[in-house]
Design an enzyme around this catalytic site. Structure first.
Site, PDB file in Angstrom:
ATOM      1  N   TRP A  74       0.892  -1.154   0.000  1.00 33.34           N
ATOM      2  CA  TRP A  74       0.000   0.000   0.000  1.00 33.34           C
ATOM      3  C   TRP A  74       0.930   1.203   0.000  1.00 33.34           C
ATOM      4  O   TRP A  74       1.570   1.530   0.999  1.00 33.34           O
ATOM      5  CB  TRP A  74      -0.859   0.012   1.271  1.00 33.34           C
ATOM      6  CG  TRP A  74      -1.953   1.030   1.252  1.00 33.34           C
ATOM      7  CD1 TRP A  74      -3.070   1.019   0.461  1.00 33.34           C
ATOM      8  CD2 TRP A  74      -2.072   2.206   2.070  1.00 33.34           C
ATOM      9  NE1 TRP A  74      -3.858   2.113   0.743  1.00 33.34           N
ATOM     10  CE2 TRP A  74      -3.266   2.862   1.706  1.00 33.34           C
ATOM     11  CE3 TRP A  74      -1.273   2.788   3.055  1.00 33.34           C
ATOM     12  CZ2 TRP A  74      -3.695   4.056   2.301  1.00 33.34           C
ATOM     13  CZ3 TRP A  74      -1.692   3.985   3.644  1.00 33.34           C
ATOM     14  CH2 TRP A  74      -2.890   4.591   3.269  1.00 33.34           C
ATOM     15  N   ASN A  98       7.147  -3.194   6.024  1.00 36.62           N
ATOM     16  CA  ASN A  98       5.867  -2.498   6.244  1.00 36.62           C
ATOM     17  C   ASN A  98       6.139  -1.382   7.242  1.00 36.62           C
ATOM     18  O   ASN A  98       6.664  -1.634   8.331  1.00 36.62           O
ATOM     19  CB  ASN A  98       4.805  -3.433   6.818  1.00 36.62           C
ATOM     20  CG  ASN A  98       3.568  -2.644   7.262  1.00 36.62           C
ATOM     21  OD1 ASN A  98       3.236  -1.621   6.681  1.00 36.62           O
ATOM     22  ND2 ASN A  98       2.944  -3.093   8.348  1.00 36.62           N
ATOM     23  N   GLY A  99       5.820  -0.154   6.885  1.00 36.27           N
ATOM     24  CA  GLY A  99       6.089   0.983   7.777  1.00 36.27           C
ATOM     25  C   GLY A  99       6.679   2.135   6.986  1.00 36.27           C
ATOM     26  O   GLY A  99       6.580   2.171   5.745  1.00 36.27           O
ATOM     27  N   GLU A 481     -22.063   6.300   9.920  1.00 36.75           N
ATOM     28  CA  GLU A 481     -21.509   4.997   9.528  1.00 36.75           C
ATOM     29  C   GLU A 481     -22.107   4.518   8.204  1.00 36.75           C
ATOM     30  O   GLU A 481     -21.388   4.018   7.329  1.00 36.75           O
ATOM     31  CB  GLU A 481     -21.748   3.964  10.641  1.00 36.75           C
ATOM     32  CG  GLU A 481     -21.255   2.570  10.357  1.00 36.75           C
ATOM     33  CD  GLU A 481     -19.778   2.454  10.035  1.00 36.75           C
ATOM     34  OE1 GLU A 481     -19.382   1.415   9.493  1.00 36.75           O
ATOM     35  OE2 GLU A 481     -19.041   3.444  10.251  1.00 36.75           O
ATOM     36  N   LYS A 485     -19.922   3.744   4.870  1.00 39.41           N
ATOM     37  CA  LYS A 485     -19.955   2.456   4.157  1.00 39.41           C
ATOM     38  C   LYS A 485     -20.180   2.692   2.658  1.00 39.41           C
ATOM     39  O   LYS A 485     -19.503   2.132   1.811  1.00 39.41           O
ATOM     40  CB  LYS A 485     -21.056   1.538   4.718  1.00 39.41           C
ATOM     41  CG  LYS A 485     -20.723   0.980   6.096  1.00 39.41           C
ATOM     42  CD  LYS A 485     -19.791  -0.180   6.066  1.00 39.41           C
ATOM     43  CE  LYS A 485     -18.380  -0.032   6.573  1.00 39.41           C
ATOM     44  NZ  LYS A 485     -17.935   0.842   7.533  1.00 39.41           N
ATOM     45  N   HIS A 504     -29.401  23.576   8.814  1.00 38.37           N
ATOM     46  CA  HIS A 504     -28.308  24.563   8.888  1.00 38.37           C
ATOM     47  C   HIS A 504     -27.305  24.356   7.755  1.00 38.37           C
ATOM     48  O   HIS A 504     -26.148  24.751   7.868  1.00 38.37           O
ATOM     49  CB  HIS A 504     -27.592  24.448  10.243  1.00 38.37           C
ATOM     50  CG  HIS A 504     -28.514  24.630  11.407  1.00 38.37           C
ATOM     51  ND1 HIS A 504     -29.212  25.787  11.639  1.00 38.37           N
ATOM     52  CD2 HIS A 504     -28.893  23.759  12.379  1.00 38.37           C
ATOM     53  CE1 HIS A 504     -29.966  25.646  12.717  1.00 38.37           C
ATOM     54  NE2 HIS A 504     -29.793  24.424  13.177  1.00 38.37           N
ATOM     55  N   LYS A 603      -7.118  -2.010   5.332  1.00 36.34           N
ATOM     56  CA  LYS A 603      -7.882  -2.477   6.491  1.00 36.34           C
ATOM     57  C   LYS A 603      -7.566  -1.680   7.743  1.00 36.34           C
ATOM     58  O   LYS A 603      -8.447  -1.287   8.499  1.00 36.34           O
ATOM     59  CB  LYS A 603      -7.624  -3.957   6.726  1.00 36.34           C
ATOM     60  CG  LYS A 603      -8.436  -4.559   7.848  1.00 36.34           C
ATOM     61  CD  LYS A 603      -9.912  -4.523   7.515  1.00 36.34           C
ATOM     62  CE  LYS A 603     -10.821  -4.873   8.676  1.00 36.34           C
ATOM     63  NZ  LYS A 603     -12.193  -4.477   8.460  1.00 36.34           N
TER      64      LYS A 603
HETATM   65  C1  BG6 Z   1      -9.483   2.150   8.101  1.00 35.84           C
HETATM   66  C2  BG6 Z   1     -10.422   1.021   7.697  1.00 35.84           C
HETATM   67  O1  BG6 Z   1      -8.272   2.036   7.450  1.00 35.84           O
HETATM   68  O2  BG6 Z   1      -9.255   2.132   9.513  1.00 35.84           O
HETATM   69  C3  BG6 Z   1     -11.739   1.241   8.431  1.00 35.84           C
HETATM   70  O3  BG6 Z   1     -10.616   1.035   6.288  1.00 35.84           O
HETATM   71  C4  BG6 Z   1     -11.481   1.288   9.943  1.00 35.84           C
HETATM   72  O4  BG6 Z   1     -12.639   0.205   8.129  1.00 35.84           O
HETATM   73  C5  BG6 Z   1     -10.406   2.302  10.319  1.00 35.84           C
HETATM   74  O5  BG6 Z   1     -12.669   1.628  10.590  1.00 35.84           O
HETATM   75  C6  BG6 Z   1      -9.976   2.134  11.768  1.00 35.84           C
HETATM   76  O6  BG6 Z   1      -9.424   0.853  11.931  1.00 35.84           O
HETATM   77  P1  BG6 Z   1      -9.308   0.139  13.356  1.00 35.84           P
HETATM   78  O7  BG6 Z   1      -8.667  -1.170  13.053  1.00 35.84           O
HETATM   79  O8  BG6 Z   1      -8.448   1.017  14.200  1.00 35.84           O
HETATM   80  O9  BG6 Z   1     -10.690  -0.014  13.909  1.00 35.84           O
END
Ligand code: BG6
Length: 608
Positions: A74, A98-99, A481, A485, A504, A603
């Protein structure tokens, strides 16, 4: 955030690496690569795009060798392309990472000054070149010298061609877990990549390094001092990390919510005693609870929305003042230190960098720090004073669903427990709430029956450019939310608003093209919400209403009306979230999007 894997053993490494990367693809999917060693014979293959593209690049012949590392990316530094894909090689070293190496530019400049060549725009390549520059025949020493120079966050998997019987790993900030097996060892950013092979894992702590050999692992702390490898057993079965016949993980995880909710409260409710039982792992002893004056909830994304509902729970059930902060904002807010603050970090992954940093920051005033996490042994869980795990099982789809409703379940339990222990709630009141909670999984099951109607509704609105969501009180965060989504997976511009706020500003958006989702359960704010609904209709907006009891009034005004089962106002947000998840899923499906891996998202984001 990326996903890294590694394997050393007697089996062909490639299929294990590819399978592991596929299970980590939700972490990032703009390019991928593997490096495999057969003796001192090294083969590296990288490609832009998803794991499938990498498999094509490798070809049917595969790559021989029983030692290897892999990466799915990513992008943070350097655009998504083959040159910037990992692994990166310099001399005898090959690295996956990763980082973020924060001082990579200065190091690169210095190394280029010493004649080292670079072929990518990444920060990671600096690690490979530094290792090469420090190598004098002992890779472990080169690693120690390299780690002493780099700053930032990293989970590293490293091969050295001159040492073809071992795999090196190092961790600072980014998560890294080792899976132990008989005559083989596995390395991964997250558990789903290795539970098909072993459920005995060792989490690397910050500053630690590890040497993996087929026969075993050695772990050393930042000072190089060896430490015992403590294995943890992961209760998740490999199947739970599969799609189980559903077209997408997201749909599977939406349908798993009755079980996720039940598993989250099952061991914490005593109906006989009419009480909530939170175990030692949570750590809220009477002494600690006596000192709590206020609660601060920290989170990002969907978890932040759960916090906004939790705020209501804590104030109304536990009688504790509560505030919810976006973790990425809170960490730079310099809030004055204060005694008696219970800091709660909400994070499905337990790895989100902003939430981790804010949690450390927030706890600096010495109050108790509680983590509400879903991933066992994750960084935030390990760095907390106590952990209240949601038991939603692995959540693979990038858009969070069952973790959200499990977080609400956990926060409800937390608020009831604090209310019970602080004497704010009588035993009878707690028993009533618990009776409603125990009925909830079945009610979620009934709300899931809206799957088909949501699919039909999605066909109707799949071409919409915008969508507005309205809710009040505990359902305002559910409107946020629902909008998130839809944004996340269908790329429709959607906004969630508090019903009272509509006039408003957002009311200006309303015309005969705009679908407006209205959350109107018959609770204390119904009449006000109905007023908003009428204001939308007056401007010819298209009303999609969700309630827990229909009636002539709603039928008269709503263009589309759906009913979820009735429960108490605290749990209604959980039931109302379900059809909104399904609607977003089906709109994304109708628009032909990759539901589980939406563009530009990951994620959990382990970099700032
Ligand atoms: C985002 C995810 O990167 O991080 C979301 O796409 C998630 O779905 C958010 O809510 C926070 O992630 P976490 O793991 O700290 O709940």
């Amino acid at each position: 955030m990326c996903g890294i894997v590694g394997y050393i053993g007697s089996r062909p490494a490639l299929p294990i690496l590819i399978d592991g990367l596929r299970r980590l693809e939700y972490r990032g999917y703009d390019s991928a690569g593997v490096a495999v060693l057969a003796g001192r014979e090294l083969t590296v293959c990288r490609s832009a795009g998803k794991i499938a593209a990498l498999e094509t690049a490798i070809g049917p012949a595969g790559i021989p060798g029983t030692l290897g590392i892999g990466h799915t990316r990513w992008a943070t530094h350097g655009r998504p392309c083959e040159e910037n894909a990992h692994p990166h090689r310099s001399g005898p070293f090959v690295v996956v990472h990763n980082g973020i190496i924060e001082n990579h530019l200065a190091l690169k400049k210095r190394l280029q000054g010493r004649g080292y060549a670079f072929s990518s725009e990444t920060d990671t390549e600096v690690v490979a070149v530094l290792l090469h520059s420090h190598y004098r025949g002992d890779a472990r020493r080169a690693l120690a010298k390299t780690l002493a120079e780099i700053e930032g966050s990293y989970a590293l998997g490293i091969l050295c061609i001159e040492e073809p019987d071992r795999l090196y790993a190092a961790r600072e900030g980014s998560p890294l877990v080792i899976g132990t097996g008989a005559g083989e060892q596995f390395l991964a950013s997250d558990v789903p990549a290795l539970i098909a092979h072993t459920r005995e894992v060792v989490y690397l702590e910050n500053g630690e390094t590890a040497v993996l050999r087929a026969g075993g692992i050695e772990i050393a702390d930042a000072a190089g001092k060896a430490r015992q490898a403590r294995t943890r057993h992961i209760p998740w079965d490999p199947v739970s990390a599969e799609r189980g016949g559903y077209k997408h993980f997201m749909l599977k995880e939406i349908h798993e919510q009755p079980t996720a909710c039940l598993d989250t409260f099952r061991t914490r409710v005593s109906q006989e005693k009419g009480s909530v039982i939170l175990d030692d792992e949570v750590g809220l002893t009477p002494k600690i609870m006596a000192g709590i004056r206020r609660v601060r909830l920290l989170a990002c994304g969907t978890s932040w929305h759960a916090g906004l509902v939790g705020e209501h729970y804590l104030e109304r059930l536990a009688g504790l003042p509560a505030e919810v902060d976006l973790a990425s904002e809170f960490r730079y807010r310099e809030a004055p230190a204060e005694d008696g603050v219970l800091t709660v970090a909400i994070s499905q992954s337990g790895e989100t960098a902003d939430t981790r940093a804010a949690f450390l920051e927030g706890g600096s005033s010495g109050g108790f720090r509680l983590a509400v996490c879903n991933v066992l042994g994750s960084s935030i869980a390990r760095e907390a004073d106590g952990v209240l795990y949601t038991h939603a099982g692995p959540e693979i789809s990038v858009a969070s669903t069952k973790a959200f409703t499990s977080q609400l379940t956990a926060l409800y339990l937390l608020a009831l427990f604090l209310g019970q222990e602080r004497g704010r709630l009588s035993r009878a009141e707690v028993a009533k709430h618990l009776a409603d909670l125990v009925r909830l999984p079945a009610l979620i099951g009934r709300a899931l029956a809206l799957d088909r109607p949501m699919s039909d509704l999605a066909q109707r609105f799949a071409k919409s450019r915008d969508c507005l969501y309205l809710g009040r009180g505990m359902n305002f965060p559910v409107a946020l939310e629902g909008a998130l989504k839809l944004k996340e997976i269908s790329y429709v511009h959607a906004e969630g608003y508090a019903g009272g706020e509509m006039k408003h500003g957002p009311i200006a958006l309303i015309d005969s093209e705009l679908p407006v989702v209205v959350l109107a359960p018959r609770d204390g704010s119904f009449s006000k919400m109905y007023g908003n609904l009428e204001e939308v209709k007056a401007r010819r907006g298209i009303v999609i209403a969700f309630t827990d009891r229909a009636g002539k009034d709603l039928h008269a005004k709503a263009d589309h009306l759906f009913t979820v089962p009735r429960t108490n106002p605290f749990l209604a947000p959980i039931l109302l979230a379900v059809p909104l998840q399904l609607f977003a899923y089906h709109v994304a499906e109708a628009r032909g999007h990759d539901v589980d891996q939406p563009r530009n998202l990951a994620k959990s984001v382990t970099v700032e």
